[in-house]
Design a protein around this motif. Structure first.
Motif, PDB file in Angstrom:
ATOM      1  N   LEU A 186      -2.215  16.628 -17.675  1.00 26.19           N
ATOM      2  CA  LEU A 186      -1.166  16.895 -18.668  1.00 26.19           C
ATOM      3  C   LEU A 186       0.225  16.791 -18.042  1.00 26.19           C
ATOM      4  CD1 LEU A 186      -0.299  17.950 -21.508  1.00 26.19           C
ATOM      5  CD2 LEU A 186      -0.525  20.270 -20.552  1.00 26.19           C
ATOM      6  N   LYS A 187       1.112  16.055 -18.747  1.00 28.96           N
ATOM      7  CA  LYS A 187       2.509  15.953 -18.348  1.00 28.96           C
ATOM      8  C   LYS A 187       3.359  16.185 -19.597  1.00 28.96           C
ATOM      9  CE  LYS A 187       1.423  12.555 -14.779  1.00 28.96           C
ATOM     10  NZ  LYS A 187       1.557  11.130 -14.362  1.00 28.96           N
ATOM     11  N   ILE A 188       4.261  17.175 -19.538  1.00 31.52           N
ATOM     12  CA  ILE A 188       5.096  17.524 -20.697  1.00 31.52           C
ATOM     13  C   ILE A 188       6.566  17.384 -20.326  1.00 31.52           C
ATOM     14  CG2 ILE A 188       5.786  19.348 -22.294  1.00 31.52           C
ATOM     15  CD1 ILE A 188       2.992  20.494 -22.116  1.00 31.52           C
ATOM     16  N   GLU A 189       7.308  16.720 -21.208  1.00 35.54           N
ATOM     17  CA  GLU A 189       8.748  16.572 -21.027  1.00 35.54           C
ATOM     18  C   GLU A 189       9.403  16.783 -22.390  1.00 35.54           C
ATOM     19  OE1 GLU A 189      11.978  13.208 -19.611  1.00 35.54           O
ATOM     20  OE2 GLU A 189       9.955  13.158 -18.781  1.00 35.54           O
ATOM     21  N   GLY A 190       9.943  17.969 -22.609  1.00 36.81           N
ATOM     22  CA  GLY A 190      10.539  18.288 -23.892  1.00 36.81           C
ATOM     23  C   GLY A 190       9.488  18.306 -24.995  1.00 36.81           C
ATOM     24  N   ASN A 191       9.705  17.496 -26.014  1.00 41.59           N
ATOM     25  CA  ASN A 191       8.771  17.416 -27.137  1.00 41.59           C
ATOM     26  C   ASN A 191       7.754  16.288 -26.979  1.00 41.59           C
ATOM     27  OD1 ASN A 191      10.430  19.384 -28.100  1.00 41.59           O
ATOM     28  ND2 ASN A 191      10.689  18.514 -30.138  1.00 41.59           N
ATOM     29  N   LYS A 192       7.683  15.738 -25.773  1.00 44.35           N
ATOM     30  CA  LYS A 192       6.747  14.633 -25.521  1.00 44.35           C
ATOM     31  C   LYS A 192       5.698  15.073 -24.495  1.00 44.35           C
ATOM     32  CE  LYS A 192      10.122  10.993 -26.519  1.00 44.35           C
ATOM     33  NZ  LYS A 192      10.821   9.796 -25.996  1.00 44.35           N
ATOM     34  N   ALA A 193       4.476  14.601 -24.704  1.00 44.85           N
ATOM     35  CA  ALA A 193       3.392  14.950 -23.783  1.00 44.85           C
ATOM     36  C   ALA A 193       2.497  13.735 -23.550  1.00 44.85           C
ATOM     37  CB  ALA A 193       2.564  16.102 -24.345  1.00 44.85           C
ATOM     38  N   VAL A 194       2.002  13.613 -22.344  1.00 42.09           N
ATOM     39  CA  VAL A 194       1.015  12.588 -21.986  1.00 42.09           C
ATOM     40  C   VAL A 194      -0.163  13.310 -21.349  1.00 42.09           C
ATOM     41  CG1 VAL A 194       0.528  10.545 -20.605  1.00 42.09           C
ATOM     42  CG2 VAL A 194       2.794  10.839 -21.617  1.00 42.09           C
ATOM     43  N   PHE A 195      -1.366  13.018 -21.808  1.00 39.53           N
ATOM     44  CA  PHE A 195      -2.557  13.663 -21.239  1.00 39.53           C
ATOM     45  C   PHE A 195      -3.797  12.811 -21.516  1.00 39.53           C
ATOM     46  CE2 PHE A 195      -1.882  15.319 -25.504  1.00 39.53           C
ATOM     47  CZ  PHE A 195      -3.125  15.185 -26.106  1.00 39.53           C
ATOM     48  N   GLN A 196      -4.890  13.189 -20.893  1.00 49.40           N
ATOM     49  CA  GLN A 196      -6.168  12.525 -21.123  1.00 49.40           C
ATOM     50  C   GLN A 196      -7.158  13.521 -21.688  1.00 49.40           C
ATOM     51  OE1 GLN A 196      -7.491  10.634 -17.522  1.00 49.40           O
ATOM     52  NE2 GLN A 196      -5.832   9.139 -17.516  1.00 49.40           N
ATOM     53  N   ALA A 197      -8.099  12.996 -22.489  1.00 47.10           N
ATOM     54  CA  ALA A 197      -9.159  13.832 -23.049  1.00 47.10           C
ATOM     55  C   ALA A 197     -10.425  12.996 -23.156  1.00 47.10           C
ATOM     56  CB  ALA A 197      -8.767  14.374 -24.420  1.00 47.10           C
ATOM     57  N   ASP A 198     -11.574  13.638 -23.002  1.00 49.40           N
ATOM     58  CA  ASP A 198     -12.846  12.937 -23.125  1.00 49.40           C
ATOM     59  C   ASP A 198     -12.989  12.358 -24.521  1.00 49.40           C
ATOM     60  OD1 ASP A 198     -13.438  13.653 -20.550  1.00 49.40           O
ATOM     61  OD2 ASP A 198     -14.588  15.424 -21.115  1.00 49.40           O
ATOM     62  N   SER A 199     -13.640  11.194 -24.612  1.00 50.18           N
ATOM     63  CA  SER A 199     -13.725  10.474 -25.875  1.00 50.18           C
ATOM     64  C   SER A 199     -14.439  11.275 -26.968  1.00 50.18           C
ATOM     65  CB  SER A 199     -14.430   9.131 -25.667  1.00 50.18           C
ATOM     66  OG  SER A 199     -15.728   9.326 -25.142  1.00 50.18           O
ATOM     67  N   ASP A 200     -15.332  12.187 -26.588  1.00 50.64           N
ATOM     68  CA  ASP A 200     -16.034  12.975 -27.605  1.00 50.64           C
ATOM     69  C   ASP A 200     -15.235  14.207 -28.048  1.00 50.64           C
ATOM     70  OD1 ASP A 200     -16.256  14.391 -25.275  1.00 50.64           O
ATOM     71  OD2 ASP A 200     -18.413  14.740 -25.408  1.00 50.64           O
ATOM     72  N   LYS A 201     -13.982  14.331 -27.541  1.00 48.53           N
ATOM     73  CA  LYS A 201     -13.131  15.470 -27.906  1.00 48.53           C
ATOM     74  C   LYS A 201     -11.935  15.049 -28.756  1.00 48.53           C
ATOM     75  CE  LYS A 201     -15.474  18.490 -25.449  1.00 48.53           C
ATOM     76  NZ  LYS A 201     -16.231  19.598 -26.094  1.00 48.53           N
ATOM     77  N   ILE A 202     -11.943  13.829 -29.275  1.00 49.92           N
ATOM     78  CA  ILE A 202     -10.780  13.333 -30.013  1.00 49.92           C
ATOM     79  C   ILE A 202     -10.483  14.190 -31.241  1.00 49.92           C
ATOM     80  CG2 ILE A 202      -9.889  11.392 -31.380  1.00 49.92           C
ATOM     81  CD1 ILE A 202     -11.259   9.518 -29.408  1.00 49.92           C
ATOM     82  N   GLN A 203     -11.519  14.543 -32.009  1.00 49.28           N
ATOM     83  CA  GLN A 203     -11.304  15.376 -33.198  1.00 49.28           C
ATOM     84  C   GLN A 203     -10.715  16.735 -32.831  1.00 49.28           C
ATOM     85  OE1 GLN A 203     -11.576  14.530 -36.379  1.00 49.28           O
ATOM     86  NE2 GLN A 203     -12.229  12.464 -35.860  1.00 49.28           N
ATOM     87  N   ASP A 204     -11.186  17.314 -31.732  1.00 47.14           N
ATOM     88  CA  ASP A 204     -10.658  18.600 -31.274  1.00 47.14           C
ATOM     89  C   ASP A 204      -9.194  18.477 -30.866  1.00 47.14           C
ATOM     90  OD1 ASP A 204     -13.150  19.697 -31.684  1.00 47.14           O
ATOM     91  OD2 ASP A 204     -13.797  19.382 -29.623  1.00 47.14           O
ATOM     92  N   VAL A 205      -8.850  17.364 -30.206  1.00 46.83           N
ATOM     93  CA  VAL A 205      -7.469  17.126 -29.791  1.00 46.83           C
ATOM     94  C   VAL A 205      -6.557  17.048 -31.012  1.00 46.83           C
ATOM     95  CG1 VAL A 205      -5.888  15.437 -28.766  1.00 46.83           C
ATOM     96  CG2 VAL A 205      -8.026  16.010 -27.606  1.00 46.83           C
ATOM     97  N   LEU A 206      -6.971  16.265 -32.032  1.00 45.21           N
ATOM     98  CA  LEU A 206      -6.150  16.113 -33.238  1.00 45.21           C
ATOM     99  C   LEU A 206      -5.964  17.452 -33.954  1.00 45.21           C
ATOM    100  CD1 LEU A 206      -7.626  12.757 -34.627  1.00 45.21           C
ATOM    101  CD2 LEU A 206      -5.498  13.086 -33.362  1.00 45.21           C
ATOM    102  N   ALA A 207      -7.032  18.241 -34.033  1.00 44.33           N
ATOM    103  CA  ALA A 207      -6.943  19.552 -34.697  1.00 44.33           C
ATOM    104  C   ALA A 207      -5.998  20.481 -33.942  1.00 44.33           C
ATOM    105  CB  ALA A 207      -8.331  20.175 -34.794  1.00 44.33           C
ATOM    106  N   THR A 208      -6.026  20.410 -32.609  1.00 46.12           N
ATOM    107  CA  THR A 208      -5.171  21.277 -31.794  1.00 46.12           C
ATOM    108  C   THR A 208      -3.702  20.871 -31.896  1.00 46.12           C
ATOM    109  OG1 THR A 208      -7.035  21.520 -30.246  1.00 46.12           O
ATOM    110  CG2 THR A 208      -4.871  22.220 -29.468  1.00 46.12           C
TER     111      THR A 208
END
Length: 296
Positions: free
Chosen positions: A245-267
């Motif tokens: 995870l890398k956060i700069e202000g209102n922008k973020a870059v991170f990685q997530a496992d492919s089977d966690k995409i729905q969880d990422v969107l909900a979060t």
């Protein structure tokens, strides 16, 4: 589909050193298999076993349903091979060597040979002693690609070639594939493997650690997300599904496992997403991620 190459639990020992530790994979008719791994992983040893140059210590390896050791002479009539470093007869011209190699193979297309000489911008009249590494490589490539074979084995085939000639090689591999030929491509150029291959086998320390299509591999790995939100993201560093995870202000870059995409969107929803971009990892990223984990 018909299996042209069948490797089952293949082992090779050099004294107390186990170079191949029970590897298994197939190559179907009309399929291009990318075979990748770091130096010393076992790629060239596998190819030498397939060519009948060295005898396996265990398991089995078959090409066209025939044993690669006991039936190597019969098998060689229908395969073409290009090594990563080519040594030539210094007093013969490149054209003489190409013709000799083609005549030794026995079945070839002389029109295709002439076309390849032009495409690779190769001078066949010079003595081999004057050739650079790239030109020596062209001799082997032209001879192999002009052969009428069913299986083509390339071990670092574009080593020494400039980028324009790499493109020519890639075009020729695509042509062979369209003709229903099978190809084993061992290469360090991961973008080349990603572009050309139907399946990929990654070998590490004599073992196959990943095998399948690139999409299948991506399904087991991670997506990279680039997100811009109205509300600054907080608390993501504590989530197990979020990596790098890398956060700069209102922008973020991170990685997530492919089977966690729905969880990422909900979060992400409570943070009011303005922009989101997600991409699967390239083969190079998959490769580097795997070997970084192994090194740790």
């Amino acid at each position: 589909m018909t299996k042209l190459v069948e490797i089952r639990s293949l082992k090779k020992c050099f004294g107390s050193v186990e170079a191949l530790k029970g590897i298994t994979f197939d190559i179907e008719k009309g399929e291009v298999l990318g075979y990748v791994g770091p130096n010393g992983a076992g790629k060239s040893t596998t190819i030498r076993v397939l060519l009948g140059i060295i005898k396996a210590s265990g398991g089995s390896a078959k090409i066209f349903g025939k044993d690669v050791w006991s039936d190597s002479i019969k098998i060689h009539k229908d395969i073409a091979y290009v090594p990563g470093d080519v040594y030539l007869w210094p007093n013969l011209t490149g054209g003489e060597i190409i013709d000799m190699l083609l005549n030794m193979h026995g079945s070839f297309d002389d029109v295709r040979r002439d076309v390849l000489i032009k495409k690779f911008e190769f001078d066949p009249k010079k003595k081999a002693r004057s050739y650079s590494k790239g030109n020596r490589q062209k001799v082997a490539l032209i001879a192999a690609l002009a052969s009428n074979a069913e299986l083509y084995i390339f071990d670092e085939p574009t080593s020494g070639l400039d980028p324009l000639m790499e493109v020519v090689f890639q075009e020729e591999v695509s042509r062979l594939k369209s003709e229903g030929k099978s190809i084993l491509l061992s290469s360090h150029i991961l973008s080349e493997v990603e572009r050309l291959c139907d399946k990929i086998a990654i070998i590490s320390d004599g073992k196959i650690v990943e095998y399948g299509s690139l999409e299948e591999m991506r399904h087991l790995t991670r997506y990279e997300f680039k997100v811009e939100t109205k509300i600054p993201i907080t608390g993501f560093s504590n989530l197990e599904m979020i990596h790098d995870l890398k956060i700069e202000g209102n922008k973020a870059v991170f990685q997530a496992d492919s089977d966690k995409i729905q969880d990422v969107l909900a979060t992400l929803l409570p943070y009011q997403v303005i922009k989101i971009d997600s991409n699967p990892q390239t083969l190079e990223e998959l490769f580097m991620h795997h070997y970084t984990q192994v090194a740790r």
